[in-house]
Design a protein around this motif. Structure first.
Motif: not given
Length: 487
Positions: A248-272
């Motif tokens: 899947x395109x990463x920008x949409x996936x990151x937005x989706x993951x960040x919505x969930x990560x907000x529950x734990x006060x963290x963000x998602x992103x690329x490692x490299x």
């Protein structure tokens, strides 16, 4: 009789001597022009080679900086403790800042996740089964999700392990796009244009997630086939099987993951993230400009350069340039020496003629001008022929040079490609970003006007020098001395 007329008559009557000088000058002229063409072709090949090989540098989170890490106590008393990264992640905001730098042509980045899949009918997708594996029913429907900014960068597609046979690859221009395997599509009756929904709930991550934050829908824009054989054994899970991979395109996936990560006060992103540079010779300059961007927190990121392929190929071309320059110099010196020797011999054979002209009142300068005019006529003919020969052979020489460069460097990125005929195993999975550029198969080499003028001016200067040097001994003699001594 004028000087020009005498020069023309002498060149035509002594055609054997003129022909010898013509071939000597033709050799020197052709060598000089071809040398210039080779050097220009070498520069062109080097430029094409740099663009074909390109250069990359990677940007990643700097976890070695203790200031970016925080401790996380698990439990109480003598419970376990862990550390986690607490700085900014490599997200699209950081990537966009880097991409503002001139000289960077693209980037490749992926992020991996897991999710269950739903069809448009709301039914959970079945995954292809590995009959050798003993899997838990709780994870039977969990597939591997690979987010990419552009699927063209994925090594599995670039190396032809996977091939789009229906639809297209997504390139990051449009959000919410997905690519799945033909086997998965046929098993679940999914066609191009259908909506595929990722579901991340307690069954996937082991914690409760609000229902309104569990799902993200993607449009299936491409279906891929697997080239070659995939090795499976009882240790290969369903999510490791290529048939069950979803891109899947990463920008949409990151937005989706960040919505969930907000529950734990963290963000998602690329490692490299890997960035490509058009000209690896400018790598240091490009990186310097990137690091001057104050919008990026450089205490949290580090850069590594990958320029080895270019440096190796550039060294071979530099050595070839050096050899060509030495050859041009050697041929020019040898040709000049031969011309001086021939003209000196012929000047001695024309001593009596010189004495006659001097006794008739012709000045030494007049005689010298005649000799120069004779040589100039032959030079013009030789240089014109050399231009025709060099122009005709220039493309062949340039393309031979390019073929040698291609042979030295292999097929660019294909030199690191995985053999698509080899069986695929879980340990061979490598999604390293690949940057492809059009392979340069042919270049056009022309005799540039500046090279033509430079070589011609040099040629006339050399012939003028040769005539003057060859005529000095005779011009020092008196007419009476010449006529009495050489009659």
């Amino acid at each position: 009789m004028s000087v020009i007329k005498r020069a023309v008559l002498y060149v035509t009557r002594k055609w054997q001597q003129s022909l010898i000088i013509y071939f000597v000058l033709l050799t020197v002229s052709t060598s000089a022009l071809m040398g210039a063409a080779i050097l220009r072709a070498s520069d062109s090949a080097a430029s094409n080679l740099r663009q074909r090989l390109g250069g990359t540098f990677s940007m990643e989170i700097d976890k070695s900086n203790s200031a970016n890490m925080k401790n996380w106590n698990l439990g109480s008393g003598e419970g376990f403790a862990a550390s986690y990264y607490a700085g900014p992640f490599l997200d699209h905001a950081v990537i966009d800042e880097v991409m503002k730098t001139s000289g960077i042509t693209g980037y490749g980045a992926s992020i991996e996740s897991v999710a269950k899949l739903k069809t448009e009918d709301g039914e959970y997708c079945n995954l292809l089964d590995n009959s050798q594996n003993y899997f838990s029913p709780a994870t039977a429907r969990i597939a591997a999700i690979h987010g990419w900014n552009s699927l063209e960068r994925c090594s599995y597609f670039a190396n032809h392990y996977l091939e789009i046979t229906q639809g297209k690859m997504f390139t990051g221009d449009t959000a919410g796009q997905a690519v799945i395997s033909r086997d998965l599509a046929e098993l679940n009756h999914i066609a191009l244009g259908d909506r595929l929904t990722l579901v991340v709930d307690r069954e996937v991550v082991g914690i409760d997630i609000p229902v309104d934050k569990q799902q993200c829908a993607f449009e299936v824009v491409g279906i891929f086939d697997i080239n070659g054989e995939q090795q499976t054994d009882r240790f290969i899970s369903r999510r490791q099987m290529l048939e069950n991979w979803v891109f899947v395109d990463s920008q949409s996936l990151l937005q989706f993951l960040n919505i969930q990560d907000e529950l734990f006060g963290v963000d998602s992103g690329y490692q490299k993230v890997t960035f490509s540079v058009n000209d690896p010779a400018e790598m240091d300059s490009v990186i310097s400009r990137v690091q001057q961007n104050k919008a990026i927190d450089w205490s949290c990121f580090k850069i590594a350069i990958d320029n080895t392929n270019y440096e190796s190929a550039e060294g071979a071309l530099s050595s070839m340039d050096y050899i060509v320059r030495v050859m041009i110099l050697a041929i020019s010196i040898a040709g000049t020496g031969i011309l001086i020797l021939l003209l000196s011999i012929w000047a001695k054979l024309r001593i009596y003629e010189t004495g006659i002209l001097l006794s008739m009142g012709k000045g030494k300068w007049n005689i010298l001008v005649q000799r120069i005019a004779e040589a100039a006529f032959i030079t013009v003919l030789a240089f014109g022929s050399a231009y025709i020969v060099s122009r005709a052979a220039g493309d062949d020489v340039g393309n031979m040079l390019l073929a040698q460069s291609n042979e030295q460097t292999g097929d660019g990125q294909d030199s690191e490609a995985v053999d698509s005929r080899a069986p695929i195993s879980a340990t061979s999975i490598d999604l390293t970003p690949v940057f492809s550029a059009p392979r340069v198969e042919k270049i056009t080499v022309d005799i540039a006007p500046d090279n033509l003028i430079a070589v011609y001016a040099t040629e006339l200067s050399v012939i003028l020098l040769c005539v003057c040097v060859a005529g000095i001994p005779v011009m020092r003699m008196k007419p009476k001395e010449i006529l009495t001594k050489y009659e």
